[in-house]
Scaffold this motif. Sequence first.
Motif, short mmCIF file in Angstrom:
data_model
loop_
_atom_site.label_atom_id
_atom_site.label_comp_id
_atom_site.label_asym_id
_atom_site.label_seq_id
_atom_site.Cartn_x
_atom_site.Cartn_y
_atom_site.Cartn_z
N LYS A 81 0.99 -1.11 0.00
CA LYS A 81 -0.09 0.27 -0.02
C LYS A 81 1.07 1.08 -0.20
O LYS A 81 0.41 2.11 -0.73
N ARG A 82 1.98 1.27 0.76
CA ARG A 82 2.86 2.34 1.13
C ARG A 82 3.70 2.50 -0.28
O ARG A 82 3.99 3.62 -0.69
N TYR A 83 4.32 1.54 -0.83
CA TYR A 83 5.47 1.50 -2.00
C TYR A 83 5.02 1.15 -3.27
O TYR A 83 5.72 1.34 -4.27
N GLY A 84 3.76 0.43 -3.22
CA GLY A 84 3.49 -0.17 -4.70
C GLY A 84 3.87 -1.75 -4.53
O GLY A 84 4.49 -2.25 -3.55
N LYS A 85 3.35 -2.53 -5.48
CA LYS A 85 3.75 -3.98 -5.63
C LYS A 85 5.17 -4.23 -5.72
O LYS A 85 6.05 -3.50 -6.46
#
Length: 166
Positions: free
Chosen positions: A110-114
Amino acid sequence: MEHIPQKDKKGKRLSVCFLIVACIGLIGSVLLDLEYRWFYQLIAVMTYVISFEILNRYYLATYCYRLDGNDFMIRKTTGKRVQTLCNLELSTMIGIEKQPKTKSEKALAKRYGKITIHYNYCQSLVPKDPYVILFEFNGKIAQIAFEPNNQMVCRLNEILHTRNEL
């Protein structure tokens, strides 16, 4: 700044357990009149290989984490052989987080992407306090799991916050 984490004995113990199981399996397949003896011998040999891989990865190898200027390096020493496994320029770092206890990485995603690339350079089989460095590599987000000390975590956070302020 350099940190070499302490080795634990879990990898060595697991390797010895696999070795004992392999010996029992190999001896049992030879002494007992089994129909598919070759199958049990193949499993015993594969268990030997797994045993030595675990011993080499978690007990015979020593990992060294180093912050040198604007670089983060991980070196692996096995006997007299020294390998540089990672040389990360800190300008590509996008975060440092405590590694989630569960396999689910939804909070990090959620914070950094996949996160598509995963590296594990922990010294211990089951590390007590692992961290992950998240960085961008060829347009993808990658993570490196490692076991730093508190000074190294503070220094990495300081570098990250200073860079984000600019």
